[in-house]
Design an enzyme around this catalytic site. Structure first.
Site, PDB file in Angstrom:
ATOM      1  N   HIS A   2       0.829  -1.208   0.000  1.00  0.00           N
ATOM      2  CA  HIS A   2       0.000   0.000   0.000  1.00  0.00           C
ATOM      3  C   HIS A   2       0.865   1.260   0.000  1.00  0.00           C
ATOM      4  O   HIS A   2       0.482   2.292   0.534  1.00  0.00           O
ATOM      5  CB  HIS A   2      -0.936   0.009   1.223  1.00  0.00           C
ATOM      6  CG  HIS A   2      -1.912  -1.126   1.232  1.00  0.00           C
ATOM      7  ND1 HIS A   2      -2.719  -1.412   2.313  1.00  0.00           N
ATOM      8  CD2 HIS A   2      -2.225  -2.050   0.282  1.00  0.00           C
ATOM      9  CE1 HIS A   2      -3.474  -2.474   2.025  1.00  0.00           C
ATOM     10  NE2 HIS A   2      -3.186  -2.879   0.809  1.00  0.00           N
TER      11      HIS A   2
HETATM   12  C1  LIG Z   1       0.441  -7.517  -4.610  1.00  0.00           C
HETATM   13  C2  LIG Z   1      -0.466  -6.408  -4.223  1.00  0.00           C
HETATM   14  C3  LIG Z   1      -1.539  -6.650  -3.362  1.00  0.00           C
HETATM   15  C4  LIG Z   1      -2.412  -5.624  -2.998  1.00  0.00           C
HETATM   16  N1  LIG Z   1      -3.542  -5.922  -2.307  1.00  0.00           N
HETATM   17  C5  LIG Z   1      -4.519  -4.973  -2.185  1.00  0.00           C
HETATM   18  C6  LIG Z   1      -5.813  -5.297  -1.705  1.00  0.00           C
HETATM   19  O1  LIG Z   1      -6.143  -6.455  -1.413  1.00  0.00           O
HETATM   20  N2  LIG Z   1      -6.729  -4.277  -1.584  1.00  0.00           N
HETATM   21  C7  LIG Z   1      -6.432  -2.994  -1.909  1.00  0.00           C
HETATM   22  O2  LIG Z   1      -7.286  -2.135  -1.754  1.00  0.00           O
HETATM   23  N3  LIG Z   1      -5.211  -2.667  -2.388  1.00  0.00           N
HETATM   24  C8  LIG Z   1      -4.270  -3.625  -2.570  1.00  0.00           C
HETATM   25  N4  LIG Z   1      -3.064  -3.296  -3.132  1.00  0.00           N
HETATM   26  C9  LIG Z   1      -2.765  -1.872  -3.402  1.00  0.00           C
HETATM   27  C10 LIG Z   1      -3.443  -1.268  -4.634  1.00  0.00           C
HETATM   28  O3  LIG Z   1      -3.600  -2.224  -5.655  1.00  0.00           O
HETATM   29  C11 LIG Z   1      -2.591  -0.067  -5.093  1.00  0.00           C
HETATM   30  O4  LIG Z   1      -2.492   0.848  -4.030  1.00  0.00           O
HETATM   31  C12 LIG Z   1      -3.175   0.679  -6.282  1.00  0.00           C
HETATM   32  O5  LIG Z   1      -3.441  -0.239  -7.319  1.00  0.00           O
HETATM   33  C13 LIG Z   1      -2.211   1.766  -6.757  1.00  0.00           C
HETATM   34  O6  LIG Z   1      -2.815   2.521  -7.777  1.00  0.00           O
HETATM   35  P1  LIG Z   1      -2.050   3.703  -8.559  1.00  0.00           P
HETATM   36  O7  LIG Z   1      -3.016   4.252  -9.554  1.00  0.00           O
HETATM   37  O8  LIG Z   1      -1.467   4.627  -7.580  1.00  0.00           O
HETATM   38  O9  LIG Z   1      -0.879   2.969  -9.322  1.00  0.00           O
HETATM   39  P2  LIG Z   1      -0.931   1.793 -10.389  1.00  0.00           P
HETATM   40  O10 LIG Z   1      -2.197   1.055 -10.351  1.00  0.00           O
HETATM   41  O11 LIG Z   1       0.329   1.051 -10.201  1.00  0.00           O
HETATM   42  O12 LIG Z   1      -0.910   2.564 -11.799  1.00  0.00           O
HETATM   43  C14 LIG Z   1       0.225   3.114 -12.388  1.00  0.00           C
HETATM   44  C15 LIG Z   1       0.242   2.710 -13.861  1.00  0.00           C
HETATM   45  O13 LIG Z   1       1.132   3.551 -14.555  1.00  0.00           O
HETATM   46  C16 LIG Z   1       1.910   2.801 -15.469  1.00  0.00           C
HETATM   47  N5  LIG Z   1       3.144   3.558 -15.692  1.00  0.00           N
HETATM   48  C17 LIG Z   1       4.092   3.867 -14.774  1.00  0.00           C
HETATM   49  N6  LIG Z   1       5.066   4.601 -15.336  1.00  0.00           N
HETATM   50  C18 LIG Z   1       4.726   4.777 -16.642  1.00  0.00           C
HETATM   51  C19 LIG Z   1       5.347   5.449 -17.744  1.00  0.00           C
HETATM   52  N7  LIG Z   1       6.512   6.117 -17.613  1.00  0.00           N
HETATM   53  N8  LIG Z   1       4.733   5.404 -18.952  1.00  0.00           N
HETATM   54  C20 LIG Z   1       3.547   4.739 -19.113  1.00  0.00           C
HETATM   55  N9  LIG Z   1       2.926   4.097 -18.107  1.00  0.00           N
HETATM   56  C21 LIG Z   1       3.505   4.114 -16.881  1.00  0.00           C
HETATM   57  C22 LIG Z   1       2.086   1.475 -14.775  1.00  0.00           C
HETATM   58  O14 LIG Z   1       2.408   0.439 -15.670  1.00  0.00           O
HETATM   59  C23 LIG Z   1       0.725   1.285 -14.083  1.00  0.00           C
HETATM   60  O15 LIG Z   1      -0.201   0.605 -14.901  1.00  0.00           O
HETATM   61  C24 LIG Z   1      -2.165  -4.303  -3.475  1.00  0.00           C
HETATM   62  C25 LIG Z   1      -1.094  -4.050  -4.328  1.00  0.00           C
HETATM   63  C26 LIG Z   1      -0.263  -5.084  -4.726  1.00  0.00           C
HETATM   64  C27 LIG Z   1       0.877  -4.778  -5.675  1.00  0.00           C
END
Ligand SMILES: Cc1cc2nc3c(=O)[nH]c(=O)nc-3n(C[C@H](O)[C@H](O)[C@H](O)COP(=O)(O)OP(=O)(O)OC[C@H]3O[C@@H](n4cnc5c(N)ncnc54)[C@H](O)[C@@H]3O)c2cc1C
Ligand SMILES: *[C@@H]1O[C@H](CO)[C@@H](O)[C@H](O)[C@H]1NC(C)=O
Ligand SMILES: *[C@@H]1O[C@H](CO)[C@@H](O)[C@H](O)[C@H]1NC(C)=O
Ligand SMILES: *[C@@H]1O[C@H](CO)[C@@H](O)[C@H](O)[C@H]1NC(C)=O
Ligand SMILES: *[C@@H]1O[C@H](CO)[C@@H](O)[C@H](O)[C@H]1NC(C)=O
Ligand SMILES: *[C@@H]1O[C@H](CO)[C@@H](O)[C@H](O)[C@H]1NC(C)=O
Ligand SMILES: *[C@@H]1O[C@H](CO)[C@@H](O)[C@H](O)[C@H]1NC(C)=O
Ligand SMILES: *[C@@H]1O[C@H](CO)[C@@H](O)[C@H](O)[C@H]1NC(C)=O
Ligand SMILES: *[C@@H]1O[C@H](CO)[C@@H](O)[C@H](O)[C@H]1NC(C)=O
Ligand SMILES: *[C@@H]1O[C@H](CO)[C@@H](O)[C@H](O)[C@H]1NC(C)=O
Length: 582
Positions: free
Chosen positions: A516
């Site tokens: 997280h």
């Molecule tokens: C193993 C695991 C288990 C988890 N379990 C839970 C759970 O049970 N419940 C819960 O609520 N949360 C859980 N989480 C946390 C939750 O999934 C994350 O907090 C959330 O998905 C993060 O969202 P975000 O939009 O910040 O980033 P992300 O979803 O990571 O989005 C960022 C995106 O940007 C893309 N990107 C990055 N840099 C570039 C670039 N330069 N050019 C183009 N694209 C790029 C990446 O490929 C990615 O697709 C878990 C996470 C993980 C990894």
């Protein structure tokens, strides 16, 4: 095999009347017909849009779907499509994706300077393609403190929930944990709810009744196909700024590279409301700002990056909520479950659980892909220098040599709220595909450690509860159970394990991530309350990097909500300004 066959296999004989219902559920497992989704190799060298969104993750997908209703939108995602990959869609293969270290894996491993192995999404849908699926909203207090509009927040949660949230099937292990929490005094019993309420509850999950995962990419079903262009395998290298003749830098385009390395440019069309929005996640967003020249001047200079804006707070305030767990071997078989139940305590610790023959997920024959296996990274928090491939291979071998019974059971874990401890992020290279260097400083602040200790004490009460007794060997005392986790062969850290070790030491020694992590572009430091990047124009950051604290017990619901919420706000501003200018 058709969808009909899939239903039949799972449900056996079904009445004709409910067949249609099942047919619909199965139909949703198929890849959607996204006419707007293309390989970046097909992108023109130069193209123009009203909005350019970097990162098709948890926030980027709902944001793009929403903006596409009334504007032209480009969504750029560095990874591929999640559809048709059983490592992503199948609940019981949790762990397969995050242990896949190939360059095409939907997961990119990173190891923080703290020595804890971690994972980030590299696929359309981002973290929702890898996560444990638990779906739960932020507390009303959290929403109030952040200053969001509560009504629009609720509408935005509901918008996501219609497509991606489900009630989990409660089987024996999860039921015993729930009842144990109630016996331990984590009251009241709030039943099944998405709401964040003190006490014990069953939360939502993004896995449907068939155990199929639904991700943020599914929210693109809401998109207007004629308003959206989505390129996969599109790595954004830079946000481009106009500087000359402007009072402050104005973002106006991006450069990205496709899978062959060919360079493409996308620019904003002329228009006062057009913007670039970075949704690249807690590692990707501060990293991309720095690569684009917005960050600490000295640090950018050291990497030969031309300075656009000296912003020393980019990459500061990184946090990861520490997770600590106790493994409980079971005398009886247990179901494979990821997280379904949570205890929300008054002392700032959240208690959850996962179970399965192989620590939840993965193949019983290889024991490689469970939630807590050395390949995944959990329980192998070795300081970076000692973490050789040989050491990890040895831990995997040690694990395989264990008796079958050692793999029957589950974990009860606790995650602390906040956390208060803060760290930082720096570039390691100028390549956006490389991980930046991250330090989280787990348990640096005493309150964080205290919350962990109280969490472990609650876990001890659950283990001792009547409800939980059938999942526990009588002869295993609590100190033995703790000693077992603290000295398990899957853990490669030099240990202080002995039966009289303090819970403080236990917390520090067995710290893991619950993935997280957040921060790096925090509200009030890097972006304002509308998520606009301070000091420049036409640029926002919308994703988990803007959080000061992790919302709810688990963040994904709120990250998806934020994408929808800000999409509605931004469109509202756009349409209002059109009326004014007409
Ligand atoms: C193993 C695991 C288990 C988890 N379990 C839970 C759970 O049970 N419940 C819960 O609520 N949360 C859980 N989480 C946390 C939750 O999934 C994350 O907090 C959330 O998905 C993060 O969202 P975000 O939009 O910040 O980033 P992300 O979803 O990571 O989005 C960022 C995106 O940007 C893309 N990107 C990055 N840099 C570039 C670039 N330069 N050019 C183009 N694209 C790029 C990446 O490929 C990615 O697709 C878990 C996470 C993980 C990894
Ligand atoms: C996908 O949608 C397009 C446009 O609506 C349509 O032409 C095409 O036949 C559809 N493909 C499938 C496989 O449904
Ligand atoms: C915005 O898009 C929605 C859905 O496509 C549509 O109903 C609405 O009329 C549009 N608004 C404007 C002002 O174009
Ligand atoms: C999901 O995984 C389980 C266990 O490994 C397996 O039995 C099942 O066939 C898988 N389903 C799909 C659709 O791959
Ligand atoms: C699934 O994961 C396994 C192991 O992590 C990997 O070997 C395999 O290639 C992956 N399959 C897909 C379709 O990505
Ligand atoms: C939002 O929903 C929650 C329940 O999920 C409720 O407690 C709260 O009052 C609602 N807020 C508004 C502004 O409607
Ligand atoms: C996209 O194009 C690249 C380069 O031609 C290729 O390597 C890759 O496999 C393609 N990906 C998809 C999903 O078609
Ligand atoms: C920066 O440029 C200088 C001079 O060209 C070079 O010596 C140095 O290695 C470069 N540093 C980095 C990190 O690229
Ligand atoms: C604690 O664990 C260590 C390492 O596995 C083991 O040698 C020791 O016997 C254990 N102590 C007790 C009391 O279980
Ligand atoms: C047990 O470990 C603690 C550190 O957690 C240490 O202070 C204590 O001396 C150890 N006791 C024994 C008997 O080794």
């Amino acid at each position: 095999m058709g969808t009909f066959g899939c239903c039949w296999k799972i449900f056996g004989v079904a009445l004709a009347a409910i067949f249609l219902f099942f047919h619909d559920l199965c139909a949703s497992e198929k890849a959607p017909n996204y006419t707007f989704m293309q390989n970046a190799t097909a992108a023109p060298p130069i193209s123009y849009y009203d909005y350019i969104i970097v990162g098709g993750g948890t926030a980027g997908c709902p944001l793009a779907a929403t903006l596409s209703q009334n504007a032209s939108v480009l969504l750029l995602e560095r990874g591929g499509s999640p559809y048709g990959n059983p490592n992503i869609t199948n609940l019981s293969s949790f762990g397969a994706a995050i242990s896949d270290l190939s360059p095409t894996s939907p997961s990119q491993r990173f190891i923080s300077q703290d020595g804890v192995i971690n994972a980030r999404g590299r696929v359309l849908g981002g973290g929702t393609c890898l996560n444990a699926g638990f779906y739960t909203r932020a507390a009303s207090d959290y929403v109030r403190n952040v200053g969001w509009d509560g009504k629009l927040v609720n509408e935005s949660y509901e918008w996501a929930e219609k497509l991606v949230a489900f009630e989990p099937p409660m089987r024996e292990w999860q039921t015993a944990v729930r009842d144990g929490l109630l016996e331990a005094g984590v009251l009241p019993n709030n039943g099944f709810t998405y709401d964040h309420l003190y006490g014990t509850k069953v939360g939502g999950t993004i896995f449907d009744k068939q155990g199929q995962r639904h991700t943020a990419a599914d929210l693109l079903e809401y998109a207007n196909p004629s308003g959206l262009t989505l390129f996969l395998h599109a790595s954004v290298h830079k946000v481009l700024f106009r500087i000359k003749g402007k009072p402050r830098p104005v973002a106006h385009g991006v450069t990205f590279r496709d899978a062959t390395g060919a360079k493409h440019k996308a620019y904003l069309k002329n228009g006062p409301k057009n913007e670039i929005i970075i949704s690249a996640g807690a590692l990707g967003s501060p990293q991309l700002l720095m690569l684009s020249g917005v960050g600490p001047a000295d640090h950018l200079k050291a990497h030969n990056i031309s300075l656009v804006l000296d912003q020393p707070l980019v990459g500061q305030g990184m946090s990861d909520n520490p997770m600590n767990a106790v493994f409980i071997p079971s005398p009886v078989p247990v179901e494979v479950s990821l997280i379904q139940v949570v205890g929300i305590t008054h002392f700032g610790s959240y208690i959850e659980s996962a179970s399965g023959e192989n620590f939840a997920g993965g193949s019983p024959t290889t024991r490689d892909y469970g939630m807590f296996s050395p390949k995944v990274g959990q329980l192998s928090n070795v300081p970076p220098k000692q973490r050789t491939p040989e050491a990890i291979t040895k831990a995997v071998e040690d694990m395989k040599a264990l008796d079958d019974a050692a793999f029957r059971g589950g974990f009860i874990l606790e995650k602390i709220m906040g956390p208060i401890s803060r760290g930082h992020l720096e570039l390691q290279t100028r390549n956006p595909k490389d991980n930046p260097s991250v330090t989280f400083n787990y348990f640096k602040e005493a309150e964080d450690l205290q919350r962990c200790v109280q969490g472990i004490e609650t876990i001890e009460k659950i283990i001792e509860s009547k409800s939980f007794s059938k999942f526990r060997y009588d002869f295993m005392s609590l100190p033995m159970l703790l000693n077992m986790t603290a000295s398990a062969p899957v853990n490669l850290l030099p240990r202080h394990s002995n039966v009289s070790m303090s819970l403080e030491q236990y917390c520090k020694d067995t710290v893991m991530t619950i993935w997280h992590y957040h921060g790096g572009c925090q509200v009030g430091m890097v972006v304002d309350r509308d998520y606009k990047v301070l000091g420049v124009d036409a640029l926002r950051v919308i994703d988990g990097s803007t959080f000061n604290n992790s919302p709810g017990t688990n963040p994904q619901a709120t990250v998806m909500m934020l994408g929808r919420y800000m999409g509605v706000k931004i469109l509202g501003e756009r349409l209002t300004s059109d009326v004014v200018s007409n």
